[in-house]
Structure formats: structure tokens, C-alpha cells
Design a protein around this motif. Structure first.
Motif, short mmCIF file in Angstrom:
data_model
loop_
_atom_site.label_atom_id
_atom_site.label_comp_id
_atom_site.label_asym_id
_atom_site.label_seq_id
_atom_site.Cartn_x
_atom_site.Cartn_y
_atom_site.Cartn_z
N ASN A 1 39.57 36.44 33.72
CA ASN A 1 38.26 35.83 33.97
C ASN A 1 38.03 34.69 32.99
O ASN A 1 38.70 34.61 31.95
CB ASN A 1 37.15 36.89 33.88
CG ASN A 1 37.08 37.55 32.51
OD1 ASN A 1 36.67 36.93 31.54
ND2 ASN A 1 37.48 38.82 32.44
N PRO A 2 37.09 33.78 33.30
CA PRO A 2 36.91 32.59 32.45
C PRO A 2 36.37 32.88 31.06
O PRO A 2 36.50 32.05 30.17
CB PRO A 2 35.92 31.74 33.26
CG PRO A 2 35.22 32.68 34.16
CD PRO A 2 36.25 33.72 34.50
N LEU A 3 35.76 34.04 30.86
CA LEU A 3 35.26 34.40 29.53
C LEU A 3 36.33 35.06 28.67
O LEU A 3 36.14 35.22 27.47
CB LEU A 3 34.05 35.33 29.66
CG LEU A 3 32.84 34.77 30.43
CD1 LEU A 3 31.75 35.86 30.54
CD2 LEU A 3 32.29 33.54 29.76
N GLY A 4 37.41 35.48 29.28
CA GLY A 4 38.48 36.15 28.55
C GLY A 4 38.16 37.55 28.10
O GLY A 4 38.85 38.13 27.27
N VAL A 5 37.10 38.14 28.69
CA VAL A 5 36.61 39.42 28.20
C VAL A 5 37.08 40.59 29.06
O VAL A 5 37.45 40.41 30.22
CB VAL A 5 35.07 39.43 28.13
CG1 VAL A 5 34.58 38.36 27.17
CG2 VAL A 5 34.45 39.23 29.50
#
Length: 771
Positions: free
Chosen positions: A713-717
């Protein structure tokens, strides 16, 4: 330092400690839960009381409502006969002839079986809440009792069947016919153990509660749930009406933990009563009802077989699962998820898994914090400790020799699961360093040498879990005042979504956190969404908010450029001040309200973010316990964890999730257990008998930070909500067994209550003396 959001924080970056925006209301005026609702539509609502079965297994032979109907203040009394026009309840599976198997009715009627204590037989509506129990007692129900089936072992024997026509108490089974004994027959060392992952209650602070009102055309339902949209779909299917005829609203929710995913049959019956009566009704269960009838968790019987070398390499692992579904199979995912996650953090070349799902005369089992992943971790982490003890190696060293190495990611396990990223040795090293592991082992050896009455135990668990997967929706709007409204498909039950989503919006748009409102849980406003479970909120719901905010920024750019008289490429948003300005002229700018005015109205963007894969958080837990060998009492001295869920948006929220999870995990290991007698009668239908954990039972947790991003995901979470629960239970379990190892105790099942620990010590002592 914690930033005070009310002071107008703008653009906080990842890792900023921001106060929970929700807390001011919750700690002053309080939240608004279903039972607090004081809306006009519910002003004269009738109150629901259920007539419940006192028997675990019986045939209903008579339901007489005459005396109840004659009582003053009675609005209606409904039985299964009144539900005859509803669609048939969905089956867990169908027979070859199409017959519905293992289906669960809304109310159990004459000629039908009740299959657990607390099963609803009738529903009473009264004008007063306090009259309800008196009226319910006037409903005369006769039962023909049948033998109870308590626990998986009794269910597998099949001497008493719960569902006629099935020929079995096994509702589902897979893959057990593929077991291959060769990898174990050729191994240097094989350990086997049956491990009980016992049944626990979810015990949210707020029990189940539902209010509903209908005018005959539309039904509005307020419900304490983790996802409004799933509630609406379930209600539409159960009532046989279009989804457009139903609105579901989720107010504040006082804890869910998986048991409030969607809507269960009691609440559907309440909504049906409103639909049928064309009026308003409301229901809030008692704590006894909650402990009898709200779905419960875990309830697995696992047989582990692990093969390896004398040097500590694991060569094969088999996990055979028997899942107790309770009276009705409510989910098909628990045992399969346990099997998929069977190898844990280890590079095991041969992994065999299979399962059976059985029905018993007990409360139905469904998802509970972790839902299949804690059970898998508990099994493999006990198996590794048993293997280490068998070959005489330190359990830390055995783990090191079998970890999936960091360079192997993304890694496909022997069960076909794709792990995204991880460094298992690193988190183990963190907790060992903080604990001063070698010093602890030295102290343990000294106590054993001196035959000290209080034994010291050190328990380790390294875990990986599966979170997220699928998608979530979000809509972000900037209005004429420059304020932001977020509509999110994620539905909070204490996680702090108002704070998290406001931080993401502030970071993207430069608005103050205090100028952002977050709305969730209303199907009229958010018709398509998934909701909150499986630690999915930030990685899916947060990514959707992040992308929607970025889209709003992109849509605003041409209006800002036109307002400032520059090209689009020459305008930038300063997220510290929240103003647009030409790149070369930072002193000449425009506020959001001016840009929105130039656009002629609010600027919005709606996004559905979908992740291609789940994410796989991981971590290591180390528990230090003392066990009084004369009384069996266990005291947790220290609990150290390093839980890696990728970059941390707000440490305040992440730490809260970890602390709550660790508390629940320790509680399962030491205290909490749903128990029944041999007639299927619950022995833990009150909190005083159940043994829920309390603050004095716990130490201060030592929380180490580890952050390994994901590319999913774009948040890397990754998810953080279940990590503490998954790692803490086997760490404490292993610690107690380790404390008693020198006395000859090889294994004992949870919960590790003083009487159970004392009995294990006594048995081991007798065996040693007999030998």
C-alpha cells in the motif's frame, strides 16, 4: 512530546505523537452508544426481552404466550411461527439434494431443537424495559431434553448428533487425507503434542445493542457493530427486502474484537420486530446474555507433530486442527486461516495441515482478535519449545536456525502464503537485549540450584500474522470555509480513526487537524464499504483517505493556479501553512477557502483503494514470570515486545493497540476461559466467574519499536490491532512451562490457573518419585 490537536496542528508527519481527538468527548460528556440514543424516532420505542433456552440441547415441544400477552404493558410476543414468511436462513452447507445443513434460525420454534443455553425461543415487546423480564417469565416453554455435546472430542465421537439428516457433527473438513508420514518416519527427532486453545469470551465493555424503527416502507437500524454495510446486507437477506429499504447507522461502539463483525441473529430479530410492528424497538443485552449468547473465540484442539535434526533444524511440521464451531457454524475461515499460517516465521520445507469443524451444544464461535492467526502461532511456538527441550538446545538458538532470512522476502511459504517483508531475527534480538536474556538464564539456574520455592520462567514467541487484504472506500471534501469532511468505510470501535484520518488529511492538504471531521458507519452516506476487522483500517481505509486527499489536491490545483494567475505547474501547496502559492513567490498565496470559492463549490474526491495482497506484520515477545511452586500462582514480572507493523503513523495509537492486545493475550494464557459442565450448562455466565483480566494482574509493558515497510500500500503500513494478542499468549505460556521444566513438567494447557499449575507440579513430582 505529544502534539495537542486542538491547537491547530497542520501536516504532522509519520511518527508524530498526536493526542487522540476522540478523547475529549469520551472523557467529558461521554460517547453516544446505542443505548444512549435519544432521537425522536425512538422516543416511544418498545423494549425487547428474549425468552432463552435454559438447556443446552432439547426439542421445543410447546410455546404458550397467552399469559404473557395478558400482562399489562405488553406490546407483542413473537415466536418462530411469526417468522414463517421470512426467507429460509442461509445454510452453512447444502446436502446433495439441496437440503439446508447446519442453518441457524432467528427464533427456535415448536418441533425444533435448541442447541445451546441462551438460544432465543421467543421475543417479548414491552412498553417498559424493566417489565420485560417479568413478561418473558410468563412465556411457558416446554422442552424434551437431549444429551449435550460438550467439546470437540465428544462431537467427533458422534454418539449424539446435533443436526438430523447430516449423519455427523463434522460441518466441514479438508486436506487430512493428504498427510504423508514419510518425512516424520525418517527424521532424527519427532515431537508430538495435543494443544488446547481454549474457548474465551470477547467481553467488550459495551455488549450487543440494537435499536430500530420502521414506517412499513423503510427500516432504520442503529447497531453496535464493526461494519454498517455488512449489517445492511445481512438484514436485507434475512428480511427479504431490498438493501435500499434499510439504513444502518453505527454510533459509538464500546469494543468489538471481532464479535461485532456484521450483525447476528438476536439483533436481526430485533430489527424484524420493528419491521413487523411498524414501530420502534430497542434492545441492550445484559452481561449475562453477553456471556451466554455473544459469539466466543478460539476453541480449537490442535495436534502438532514436528520433525527435525539433532542440530536444531526443523524438517517437517504437521498441524491437525479441530475447530469447535459451537451450536451453529457462523464462519468458514477460522480453521483455514490457522492452517495457512501454520509455519509461522520458520522456513520449514514440509508443512502438512488439515482440519475438521465440529458442532457442539455451546455458544457459536466466530472471529476474535486475531481470528486463526493466534491459534497458529500458539501451536508452532509451543512445538518449537518442545523440540528445543527434546534436543537440549536453547529455544532462542532453535528459532535462529529456522527463521526465514530477511533476504528471502517476499517469501512464499509451504502453505502457499506470500509474506511481504520481515526480519524476524532483528525483533528477537531487540527483546533479548532489553530483557538481558543471559542474565535471566543465570538467575534461573541459580534459583534451580538452590531449590527456591519461586521458580523463574522465560518464554519467547516470534510471530507473523496476516492482515488486511481487499479494499476500502473514502471520500474527502474541502468546503467553502476551508474545512475538510472525510467519509470513511472504516468503522472505529476505539482505534482512533478520527485522529489518524485527520493526520493523513493534514499531511496532504495542510489543514488543521481540528478542522477535519470524520464520519463513518452510515449506509445512507457511505453505501459501499467493508468496515473494520483483521487489522485492516490504516492500511486500507487510511490508504483510501490518503489517495482521496491527494486527488482533492490535484483537483484544486488548476483553480489555485487560475486564482493566482500562474500556470498549473507553477503553483504549490504549502502543507505547513495550508496556503497555495506560486513556486517563486511564497509570500503571495491563497487559502483553501479562496480556492474553493473560485471553483464554485466544494472540491471532493472519492476513492476505493484495493490491495493486491494482505500484509504480514511480525514481532517477538518475551515474558518473564515467577511461579510459586507451593500454590501454583503465576506472576508476570515483565513483558517485552517488538511488534513490527511498518511505519508508525501515531505512536500514541499504536501503543494503545499493542497494550490492549497484550493484556488480552496474557488474560487468555493465565485467567480467562469459558467453561461448561457435562450437561452443557455454562459455568462462567457472570464476570465474577469468568475471570477477566484486571490492571493489577499485569506489569507495565516494555514496548520496543521496529518498522519494516511493505510495498502493498502507498503508506507502507501493516496492521497493528492484533499483534499484541498473537505474540503475548504463547510467550507467557512458554514462560510458565519453562519455569516448571526442571520439575519434569513438559507441557500443560492454558489457562495456566493456579490449580492447573499446582496439579501439574504434583503429577510431575509423583512421576519422578515413582521413577
Amino acid at each position: 512530546m505529544i502534539t495537542n490537536a486542538a491547537q491547530g496542528t497542520r501536516g504532522p508527519s509519520f511518527g508524530t505523537r498526536v493526542h487522540r481527538v476522540e478523547d475529549e468527548t469520551l472523557l467529558t460528556s461521554g460517547g453516544t452508544y446505542v443505548d444512549d440514543l435519544r432521537v425522536p424516532d425512538l422516543a416511544h420505542a418498545a423494549h425487547v426481552t428474549f425468552v432463552r433456552s435454559p438447556w443446552a440441547h432439547a426439542i421445543v415441544t410447546r410455546v404458550d404466550t397467552a399469559a404473557a400477552l395478558a400482562h399489562p404493558g405488553v406490546v407483542a410476543v413473537y415466536t418462530a411461527t411469526d417468522l414463517a414468511d421470512l426467507p429460509a436462513p442461509p445454510p452453512f452447507q447444502r446436502a446433495e439434494d439441496g437440503t439446508s445443513l447446519f442453518a441457524e434460525p432467528l427464533l427456535t420454534g415448536c418441533g425444533q431443537r435448541v442447541r445451546h443455553v441462551g438460544e432465543p425461543v421467543a421475543l417479548v415487546l414491552t412498553t417498559s424495559r424493566y417489565a420485560g423480564p417479568d413478561v418473558a417469565a410468563l412465556v411457558k416453554v416446554d422442552f424434551q431434553r437431549l444429551p449435550a455435546v460438550v467439546g470437540p472430542a465428544q462431537a467427533l465421537r458422534g454418539s449424539t448428533l446435533l443436526f438430523e439428516g447430516t449423519g455427523t457433527n463434522v460441518a466441514d473438513q479438508r486436506d487430512r487425507d493428504t498427510y504423508d508420514d514419510a518425512p516424520f518416519a525418517d527424521a532424527e527427532v519427532v515431537v508430538e503434542q495435543e494443544i488446547t486453545n481454549h474457548r474465551v469470551a470477547c467481553v467488550p465493555i459495551e455488549g450487543r445493542a440494537t435499536a430500530a424503527v420502521s414506517d412499513g416502507r423503510r427500516l432504520t437500524v442503529w447497531h453496535s457493530s464493526q461494519n454498517a454495510q455488512r449489517c445492511r446486507s445481512s438484514l436485507a437477506a434475512a428480511l427479504g427486502v431490498p438493501v435500499e429499504a434499510i439504513r444502518v447507522v453505527i454510533p459509538d461502539v464500546g469494543g468489538g474484537f471481532g464479535a461485532k463483525i456484521g450483525i447476528d441473529r438476536d439483533a436481526i430479530a430485533v430489527a424484524w420486530a420493528a419491521w413487523r410492528s411498524r414501530g420502534a424497538v430497542r434492545w441492550a443485552e445484559t452481561r449475562t446474555e453477553n456471556l451466554l449468547a455473544m459469539t466466543q473465540g478460539r476453541a480449537q484442539l490442535n495436534h502438532v507433530t514436528l520433525a527435525g535434526t539433532l542440530q536444531g533444524r526443523i524438517t517437517a511440521y504437521r498441524l491437525d486442527v479441530v475447530q469447535d464451531a459451537g451450536a451453529y457454524p457462523r464462519t468458514s475461515t477460522l480453521a483455514p486461516v490457522t492452517c495457512r499460517m501454520a509455519p509461522g516465521v520458520y522456513a520449514i520445507p514440509e508443512v502438512q495441515t488439515g482440519f475438521r469443524v465440529v458442532v457442539t451444544t455451546t455458544t457459536p464461535v466466530n472471529k476474535y482478535r486475531g481470528a486463526g492467526r493466534p491459534e497458529a502461532t500458539a501451536a508452532i511456538e509451543r512445538a518449537v519449545d518442545l523440540f528445543a527441550a527434546e534436543i537440549g538446545l536453547d529455544p532462542v538458538e532453535v528459532r535462529r536456525r529456522n527463521f526465514i532470512p530477511p533476504e528471502a522476502f517476499p517469501h512464499r511459504t509451504a502453505t502457499g502464503v506470500r509474506y511481504d517483508s520481515g526480519d524476524y531475527a532483528a525483533v528477537l534480538d531487540q527483546v533479548l537485549r532489553v530483557a538481558d536474556y543471559r542474565r535471566l538464564r543465570t538467575e534461573q539456574a541459580a534459583r534451580r540450584a538452590s531449590k527456591h520455592r519461586v521458580a523463574l520462567g522465560i518464554g519467547i514467541a516470534v510471530f507473523v500474522e496476516m492482515t488486511g487484504g481487499g479494499g476500502e472506500t473514502a471520500k474527502v471534501t474541502v468546503d467553502a470555509r476551508g474545512r475538510v469532511a472525510v467519509l470513511t468505510g472504516s468503522s472505529a470501535q476505539g482505534q482512533g480513526h478520527q485522529t489518524s484520518w485527520s493526520m493523513l488529511v493534514a499531511d496532504a492538504l495542510g489543514v488543521a487537524i481540528a478542522d477535519t471531521t470524520v464520519t463513518h458507519g452510515d449506509t445512507d452516506l457511505i453505501p459501499e464499504a467493508v468496515g473494520t476487522y483483521s487489522s485492516r483500517s490504516l492500511q486500507l481505509g487510511g490508504s483510501a483517505v490518503h489517495q482521496a486527499a491527494a486527488a482533492v489536491r490535484d483537483r484544486a490545483r488548476p483553480h489555485a493556479a487560475a486564482l493566482l494567475g500562474v500556470a498549473e505547474d507553477d503553483v504549490v501547496l504549502d502543507t505547513c501553512s495550508g496556503r497555495w502559492h506560486p513556486v517563486a513567490q511564497p509570500d503571495r498565496g491563497a487559502a483553501w477557502c479562496e480556492v474553493v470559492a473560485h471553483a464554485g463549490g466544494p472540491i471532493s474526491a472519492e476513492v476505493e483503494f484495493t490491495a493486491e495482497h494482505p500484509t504480514f506484520p511480525f514481532g517477538a515477545h518475551l515474558a518473564v514470570v515467577e511461579v510459586d511452586t507451593e500454590t501454583g500462582k503465576t506472576t508476570v514480572l515483565r513483558h517485552i515486545s517488538a511488534d513490527d507493523a511498518g511505519p508508525i503513523l501515531n505512536p500514541v495509537l499504536a501503543e494503545g493497540q499493542r497494550q490492549g492486545g497484550i493484556a488480552q493475550g496474557i488474560a487468555q494464557a493465565l485467567f480467562e476461559e469459558v467453561r461448561h459442565d457435562d450437561q452443557g450448562t455454562p459455568l462462567t455466565a457472570a464476570l465474577a466467574a469468568y475471570g477477566a483480566v484486571a490492571a493489577p494482574d499485569l506489569p507495565d509493558f516494555e514496548l520496543e519499536v521496529s518498522q519494516t515497510p511493505t510495498d502493498v500500500n502507498p503508506l507502507g503500513v501493516k496492521g497493528i490491532g492484533e499483534a499484541g494478542t498473537i505474540g503475548s499468549t504463547p510467550a507467557v505460556h512458554n514462560a510458565v512451562v519453562d519455569a516448571l521444566a526442571h520439575l519434569g513438567v513438559r507441557h500443560l494447557d492454558m489457562p495456566l490457573t493456579p490449580d492447573r499449575v499446582w496439579a501439574a507440579i504434583a503429577t510431575a513430582d509423583d512421576e519422578q518419585r515413582g521413577g
